[in-house]
Design an enzyme around this catalytic site. Structure first.
Site, mmCIF file in Angstrom:
data_model
loop_
_atom_site.group_PDB
_atom_site.id
_atom_site.type_symbol
_atom_site.label_atom_id
_atom_site.label_comp_id
_atom_site.label_asym_id
_atom_site.label_seq_id
_atom_site.Cartn_x
_atom_site.Cartn_y
_atom_site.Cartn_z
ATOM 1 N N GLU A 40 32.635 -81.154 -25.812
ATOM 2 C CA GLU A 40 31.250 -80.759 -26.009
ATOM 3 C C GLU A 40 31.167 -79.498 -26.862
ATOM 4 O OE1 GLU A 40 28.350 -81.271 -26.616
ATOM 5 O OE2 GLU A 40 27.409 -81.774 -24.692
ATOM 6 N N ARG A 79 28.604 -91.529 -23.647
ATOM 7 C CA ARG A 79 28.510 -90.222 -23.008
ATOM 8 C C ARG A 79 29.008 -90.324 -21.567
ATOM 9 N NH1 ARG A 79 23.332 -86.746 -20.927
ATOM 10 N NH2 ARG A 79 24.508 -84.858 -20.441
ATOM 11 N N HIS A 80 29.566 -89.254 -21.070
ATOM 12 C CA HIS A 80 30.094 -89.214 -19.700
ATOM 13 C C HIS A 80 28.986 -89.387 -18.660
ATOM 14 C CE1 HIS A 80 28.375 -85.236 -18.893
ATOM 15 N NE2 HIS A 80 28.761 -84.898 -20.127
ATOM 16 N N HIS A 100 30.477 -86.340 -25.161
ATOM 17 C CA HIS A 100 29.416 -85.568 -24.520
ATOM 18 C C HIS A 100 28.120 -85.696 -25.316
ATOM 19 C CE1 HIS A 100 32.641 -83.563 -22.169
ATOM 20 N NE2 HIS A 100 33.332 -83.813 -23.273
ATOM 21 N N ARG A 148 34.915 -84.714 -17.006
ATOM 22 C CA ARG A 148 33.747 -85.580 -16.889
ATOM 23 C C ARG A 148 33.802 -86.735 -17.878
ATOM 24 N NH1 ARG A 148 32.287 -80.532 -18.965
ATOM 25 N NH2 ARG A 148 30.975 -80.436 -20.839
#
Length: 211
Positions: free
Chosen positions: A83, A9-10, A145, A59
């Site tokens: 996302e 995940r970012h 995400h 991101r």
């Protein structure tokens, strides 16, 4: 040897801190998120990944780029790793969503947003597509995400939808590790990289600690 996949995940964004639904809105990392991405990159580089693929949102891509700088790999971009789209909820806080759409909030179904099954399908298909390009002993790092990653993993593992919530959401710059076996993918680690802590994510309140 078998193929493996790290789903990362970012890093943190200001909207994560403010508990705003980000969805497809292109928010960059904040200072903490940049540091998280550097730390995760230093740990994951030791695994010697074969390939890095990222969501097209900043991101995620900036998080992936931190790993790319250490490994010398390129970052491939796939929009299908975005996302979950939040429709009318994007940019709103959890409290604003709950106050304005109490029924929809309980179901975590945003007006004009993406249906969870559609997100699960597109992310799992992207993971499958990119992992298929690996050698037999290759390691793919997928940077995406919170909600998208969890849903994609659940679909990839073949879990029925009523059990998707057994997978908790991912913290910023935490990751899950999957390995491909003779009967498909299996989960080796989930939400690794940090000790359990409250998660701020676009994911359902049923699976996030701040819900």
């Amino acid at each position: 040897m078998s193929r493996r996949m790290v789903c990362l995940r970012h890093g943190q964004t200001l909207w994560n801190v403010e508990q705003r639904f980000q969805g497809h809105t292109d928010i960059g990392l904040d200072e903490v998120g940049v540091a998280q991405a550097a730390r995760a990159a230093s740990l994951l580089a030791s695994l010697r990944p074969s390939m890095i693929v990222s969501s097209d949102l900043r991101r995620a891509h900036d998080t992936a780029s931190a790993l790319a700088r250490l490994t010398g790999l390129d970052v491939f971009v796939d929009k299908d790793l975005r996302e979950r789209g939040g429709g009318a909820w994007e940019g709103l806080t959890r409290e604003e969503i709950k106050a304005g759409w109490p029924v929809e909030y309980e179901a975590w179904e945003a007006p004009g947003g993406e249906v969870v099954t559609d997100v699960a399908d597109r992310v799992a298909e992207a993971m499958t597509r990119w992992s298929g390009r690996l050698d037999d002993d290759g390691l793919l790092v997928v940077v995406s995400h919170g909600a998208a990653t969890r849903l994609g993993i659940a679909r990839l593992l073949g879990l029925p939808q009523e059990l998707w919530s057994v997978l908790g959401s991912l913290g910023n710059c935490s990751w899950s590790v999957l390995e491909e076996g003779r009967r498909g993918w299996r989960l080796l680690e989930h939400n690794a990289g940090t000790l359990p802590e409250p998660v701020s994510s676009d994911d359902s309140p049923a699976v996030t600690a701040d819900g």
